[in-house]
Design a protein around this motif. Structure first.
Motif, PDB file in Angstrom:
ATOM      1  N   ILE A  24     -22.847 -55.009  28.447  1.00 44.03           N
ATOM      2  CA  ILE A  24     -23.370 -55.524  27.071  1.00 44.03           C
ATOM      3  C   ILE A  24     -22.904 -54.433  26.115  1.00 44.03           C
ATOM      4  CG2 ILE A  24     -25.413 -55.403  25.412  1.00 44.03           C
ATOM      5  CD1 ILE A  24     -26.957 -56.322  27.678  1.00 44.03           C
ATOM      6  N   TYR A  25     -22.701 -53.238  26.353  1.00 46.03           N
ATOM      7  CA  TYR A  25     -22.049 -52.205  25.402  1.00 46.03           C
ATOM      8  C   TYR A  25     -20.691 -52.472  25.419  1.00 46.03           C
ATOM      9  CZ  TYR A  25     -19.618 -48.080  24.015  1.00 46.03           C
ATOM     10  OH  TYR A  25     -18.809 -47.272  23.439  1.00 46.03           O
ATOM     11  N   TRP A  26     -20.006 -52.939  26.400  1.00 47.33           N
ATOM     12  CA  TRP A  26     -18.519 -53.147  26.480  1.00 47.33           C
ATOM     13  C   TRP A  26     -18.118 -54.521  25.655  1.00 47.33           C
ATOM     14  CZ3 TRP A  26     -15.585 -49.634  27.475  1.00 47.33           C
ATOM     15  CH2 TRP A  26     -14.170 -49.703  27.501  1.00 47.33           C
ATOM     16  N   MET A  27     -19.116 -55.410  25.551  1.00 53.84           N
ATOM     17  CA  MET A  27     -18.793 -56.722  24.803  1.00 53.84           C
ATOM     18  C   MET A  27     -19.006 -56.458  23.391  1.00 53.84           C
ATOM     19  SD  MET A  27     -20.674 -60.431  25.213  1.00 53.84           S
ATOM     20  CE  MET A  27     -22.272 -59.601  25.215  1.00 53.84           C
ATOM     21  N   VAL A  28     -20.037 -55.638  23.177  1.00 50.21           N
ATOM     22  CA  VAL A  28     -20.288 -54.955  21.621  1.00 50.21           C
ATOM     23  C   VAL A  28     -19.025 -54.245  21.228  1.00 50.21           C
ATOM     24  CG1 VAL A  28     -21.694 -53.653  20.019  1.00 50.21           C
ATOM     25  CG2 VAL A  28     -22.830 -55.157  21.673  1.00 50.21           C
ATOM     26  N   ASN A  29     -18.641 -53.547  22.103  1.00 54.84           N
ATOM     27  CA  ASN A  29     -17.396 -52.737  21.690  1.00 54.84           C
ATOM     28  C   ASN A  29     -16.128 -53.509  21.549  1.00 54.84           C
ATOM     29  OD1 ASN A  29     -15.601 -50.204  21.581  1.00 54.84           O
ATOM     30  ND2 ASN A  29     -15.258 -50.512  23.816  1.00 54.84           N
ATOM     31  N   MET A  30     -16.098 -54.453  22.411  1.00 57.04           N
ATOM     32  CA  MET A  30     -14.674 -55.385  21.962  1.00 57.04           C
ATOM     33  C   MET A  30     -14.859 -56.017  20.896  1.00 57.04           C
ATOM     34  SD  MET A  30     -14.108 -56.833  26.096  1.00 57.04           S
ATOM     35  CE  MET A  30     -13.184 -58.141  25.530  1.00 57.04           C
ATOM     36  N   SER A  31     -15.991 -56.418  20.556  1.00 60.50           N
ATOM     37  CA  SER A  31     -16.412 -57.588  19.539  1.00 60.50           C
ATOM     38  C   SER A  31     -16.008 -56.698  18.100  1.00 60.50           C
ATOM     39  CB  SER A  31     -17.930 -57.652  19.255  1.00 60.50           C
ATOM     40  OG  SER A  31     -18.635 -56.792  18.898  1.00 60.50           O
ATOM     41  N   PHE A  32     -15.683 -55.328  18.082  1.00 63.13           N
ATOM     42  CA  PHE A  32     -15.409 -54.805  16.830  1.00 63.13           C
ATOM     43  C   PHE A  32     -13.942 -54.207  17.182  1.00 63.13           C
ATOM     44  CE2 PHE A  32     -20.081 -53.946  16.616  1.00 63.13           C
ATOM     45  CZ  PHE A  32     -20.239 -54.676  15.478  1.00 63.13           C
ATOM     46  N   LYS A  33     -13.142 -54.741  17.890  1.00 55.81           N
ATOM     47  CA  LYS A  33     -11.560 -54.452  18.017  1.00 55.81           C
ATOM     48  C   LYS A  33     -10.900 -55.785  17.579  1.00 55.81           C
ATOM     49  CE  LYS A  33     -12.368 -50.960  21.786  1.00 55.81           C
ATOM     50  NZ  LYS A  33     -12.017 -50.887  23.329  1.00 55.81           N
ATOM     51  N   THR A  34      -9.572 -55.379  17.830  1.00 56.17           N
ATOM     52  CA  THR A  34      -8.751 -56.406  17.433  1.00 56.17           C
ATOM     53  C   THR A  34      -8.151 -56.878  18.718  1.00 56.17           C
ATOM     54  OG1 THR A  34      -6.807 -54.912  17.297  1.00 56.17           O
ATOM     55  CG2 THR A  34      -7.829 -55.709  14.965  1.00 56.17           C
ATOM     56  N   ASN A  35      -7.507 -57.981  18.979  1.00 53.39           N
ATOM     57  CA  ASN A  35      -6.937 -58.385  20.336  1.00 53.39           C
ATOM     58  C   ASN A  35      -5.844 -57.550  20.658  1.00 53.39           C
ATOM     59  OD1 ASN A  35      -8.376 -60.838  20.889  1.00 53.39           O
ATOM     60  ND2 ASN A  35      -7.563 -61.689  19.328  1.00 53.39           N
ATOM     61  N   GLN A  36      -5.107 -56.927  19.658  1.00 54.70           N
ATOM     62  CA  GLN A  36      -4.053 -56.065  19.956  1.00 54.70           C
ATOM     63  C   GLN A  36      -4.535 -54.633  20.903  1.00 54.70           C
ATOM     64  OE1 GLN A  36      -4.394 -57.477  17.134  1.00 54.70           O
ATOM     65  NE2 GLN A  36      -2.746 -58.872  17.389  1.00 54.70           N
ATOM     66  N   GLU A  37      -5.761 -54.387  20.048  1.00 61.38           N
ATOM     67  CA  GLU A  37      -6.196 -53.119  20.804  1.00 61.38           C
ATOM     68  C   GLU A  37      -6.905 -53.286  22.093  1.00 61.38           C
ATOM     69  OE1 GLU A  37      -9.676 -49.679  19.680  1.00 61.38           O
ATOM     70  OE2 GLU A  37      -8.984 -51.256  18.092  1.00 61.38           O
ATOM     71  N   ILE A  38      -7.477 -54.348  22.220  1.00 66.73           N
ATOM     72  CA  ILE A  38      -8.339 -54.738  23.670  1.00 66.73           C
ATOM     73  C   ILE A  38      -7.253 -54.789  24.571  1.00 66.73           C
ATOM     74  CG2 ILE A  38      -9.248 -56.701  24.915  1.00 66.73           C
ATOM     75  CD1 ILE A  38     -10.957 -57.100  22.277  1.00 66.73           C
ATOM     76  N   SER A  40      -4.048 -53.500  24.743  1.00 61.30           N
ATOM     77  CA  SER A  40      -3.108 -52.293  24.792  1.00 61.30           C
ATOM     78  C   SER A  40      -3.568 -51.108  25.160  1.00 61.30           C
ATOM     79  CB  SER A  40      -2.414 -52.184  23.436  1.00 61.30           C
ATOM     80  OG  SER A  40      -3.394 -51.567  22.351  1.00 61.30           O
ATOM     81  N   SER A  41      -4.929 -50.953  24.878  1.00 63.83           N
ATOM     82  CA  SER A  41      -5.611 -49.449  25.415  1.00 63.83           C
ATOM     83  C   SER A  41      -6.742 -49.604  25.856  1.00 63.83           C
ATOM     84  CB  SER A  41      -5.461 -48.665  24.183  1.00 63.83           C
ATOM     85  OG  SER A  41      -6.396 -49.250  23.088  1.00 63.83           O
ATOM     86  N   PHE A  42      -7.396 -48.651  26.620  1.00 64.05           N
ATOM     87  CA  PHE A  42      -8.856 -48.431  27.005  1.00 64.05           C
ATOM     88  C   PHE A  42      -9.359 -47.490  26.342  1.00 64.05           C
ATOM     89  CE2 PHE A  42     -11.724 -46.730  30.050  1.00 64.05           C
ATOM     90  CZ  PHE A  42     -12.534 -47.790  30.518  1.00 64.05           C
ATOM     91  N   THR A  43     -10.377 -47.940  25.512  1.00 62.43           N
ATOM     92  CA  THR A  43     -11.049 -47.015  24.568  1.00 62.43           C
ATOM     93  C   THR A  43     -12.502 -47.168  24.797  1.00 62.43           C
ATOM     94  OG1 THR A  43     -10.783 -48.479  22.654  1.00 62.43           O
ATOM     95  CG2 THR A  43      -9.113 -46.804  22.966  1.00 62.43           C
ATOM     96  N   LEU A  44     -13.399 -46.262  24.712  1.00 68.11           N
ATOM     97  CA  LEU A  44     -14.820 -46.458  24.751  1.00 68.11           C
ATOM     98  C   LEU A  44     -15.464 -46.908  23.562  1.00 68.11           C
ATOM     99  CD1 LEU A  44     -15.800 -43.337  26.895  1.00 68.11           C
ATOM    100  CD2 LEU A  44     -15.378 -45.759  27.648  1.00 68.11           C
ATOM    101  N   TRP A  45     -14.730 -46.715  22.290  1.00 70.73           N
ATOM    102  CA  TRP A  45     -15.207 -47.189  21.037  1.00 70.73           C
ATOM    103  C   TRP A  45     -14.105 -47.791  20.097  1.00 70.73           C
ATOM    104  CZ3 TRP A  45     -16.308 -42.224  22.998  1.00 70.73           C
ATOM    105  CH2 TRP A  45     -15.549 -41.339  22.295  1.00 70.73           C
ATOM    106  N   PRO A  46     -14.032 -48.396  19.118  1.00 72.24           N
ATOM    107  CA  PRO A  46     -12.989 -49.015  18.481  1.00 72.24           C
ATOM    108  C   PRO A  46     -12.255 -47.922  17.737  1.00 72.24           C
ATOM    109  CG  PRO A  46     -15.022 -50.464  18.113  1.00 72.24           C
ATOM    110  CD  PRO A  46     -15.399 -49.052  18.950  1.00 72.24           C
ATOM    111  N   THR A  47     -10.969 -48.036  17.688  1.00 69.95           N
ATOM    112  CA  THR A  47     -10.114 -47.063  17.181  1.00 69.95           C
ATOM    113  C   THR A  47      -9.675 -47.663  15.609  1.00 69.95           C
ATOM    114  OG1 THR A  47      -8.305 -47.996  18.107  1.00 69.95           O
ATOM    115  CG2 THR A  47      -9.141 -45.853  19.029  1.00 69.95           C
ATOM    116  N   GLU A  48      -9.718 -48.973  15.702  1.00 71.28           N
ATOM    117  CA  GLU A  48      -9.643 -49.762  14.383  1.00 71.28           C
ATOM    118  C   GLU A  48     -10.866 -50.584  14.212  1.00 71.28           C
ATOM    119  OE1 GLU A  48      -5.765 -51.533  14.010  1.00 71.28           O
ATOM    120  OE2 GLU A  48      -4.698 -49.856  14.844  1.00 71.28           O
ATOM    121  N   PHE A  49     -11.755 -50.183  13.740  1.00 70.11           N
ATOM    122  CA  PHE A  49     -13.236 -50.808  13.549  1.00 70.11           C
ATOM    123  C   PHE A  49     -12.993 -51.979  12.572  1.00 70.11           C
ATOM    124  CE2 PHE A  49     -17.263 -51.910  11.881  1.00 70.11           C
ATOM    125  CZ  PHE A  49     -18.155 -51.696  13.061  1.00 70.11           C
TER     126      PHE A  49
END
Length: 270
Positions: A24-38, A40-49
């Motif tokens: 659930i956390y990972w889905m919420v985390n992905m929902s605040f990212k862009t497709n490019q960030e999803i 291209s990189s592995f991050t625990l929180w969005p770098t470009e919210f």
């Protein structure tokens, strides 16, 4: 010794919570990212919210109409299921008639049958009657699975109410409708809450019938989420935002009926 056992139990619960909440956390985390960030990189929180994914869902009719359609047919199904199941469960709990146990077992076998078995009959029937791509079509199809479940749950709660209450009410001059709605129904409100919860959840997450029996006007959100592939590839970010919003109605329902569900577990009907 007792303290060591307590620590082990605490560690186990923490590990279980992490395991259960991580998706659930990972889905919420992905929902605040862009497709490019999803991609291209592995991050625990969005770098470009960004809120753009949720904005897409709330502004694009093809997305938000799916939630509206789902809520409409789920609500219709839950109301009809309880309306049908309440008198049926009362009959099974209070009366004995020829073949009652066989009929009760037959109801449960319908619940155990995979939805794919009934897909072709429903499709042909609704095509003939002109009910394809309507909310009532999906709601009626889900009755085949939700009514037996609701009857089974409610019958367990009703059987726990002493029959003397019925007899006393009749002696006092209560008519059956007045007795049922003013005395009996409040006594089994926990069972009604549990049955409503399971009817809601099955109808909300069911995909096969909902996707096949609808196309445009009544297409649910679960069907919309399976069609997020475009020429540029899978829209992971929007799909994640849609998934988060799909969890919200179920979480709200669980919050309101959580005490009733706990009582259902205690009575052995959940």
């Amino acid at each position: 010794m007792h303290e060591r056992r307590f620590k082990k139990r605490t560690l186990f619960l923490i590990a279980y919570l992490i395991f259960a909440l991580l998706p659930i956390y990972w889905m919420v985390n992905m929902s605040f990212k862009t497709n490019q960030e999803i991609l291209s990189s592995f991050t625990l929180w969005p770098t470009e919210f960004t809120w753009a994914n949720y904005q897409t869902i709330f502004t694009d009719p093809s997305w938000y109409s799916g939630y509206i359609n789902s809520l409409i047919y789920v609500g219709i199904n839950t109301v009809i299921s309880l309306t049908v199941a309440l008198p049926a469960a009362y009959a099974f709990s209070r009366y004995r008639f020829l073949g009652d146990k066989h009929v009760f077992f037959w109801l449960l076998t319908n619940r155990m049958t995979p939805p794919a078995v009934f897909l072709l009959p429903f499709f042909q029937l609704y095509t003939t009657l002109g009910l394809m791509d309507t909310h009532i079509a999906v709601a009626m199809a889900h009755l085949l699975f939700n009514v037996p479940l609701a009857v089974w749950i409610l019958e367990g709660f009703m059987s726990g109410i002493p029959r003397e209450i019925d007899e006393t009410a009749y002696v006092d001059g209560y008519s059956f409708p007045r007795f049922f709605f003013t005395i009996f129904l409040p006594l089994i409100k926990a069972g009604v809450g549990v049955a409503a919860f399971f009817c809601f959840m099955f109808s909300w997450v069911e995909l096969l019938l909902a996707r096949t029996l609808t196309s445009v006007n009544a297409k649910p959100i679960v069907a919309t989420m399976t069609r997020t592939v475009s020429a540029s590839g899978m829209d992971w970010a929007t799909l994640a935002a849609a998934g988060v919003l799909t969890i919200v109605p179920g979480a709200i329902v669980i919050w309101f009926v959580r005490h009733y569900i706990a009582k259902g577990f205690a009575m052995g009907r959940v």
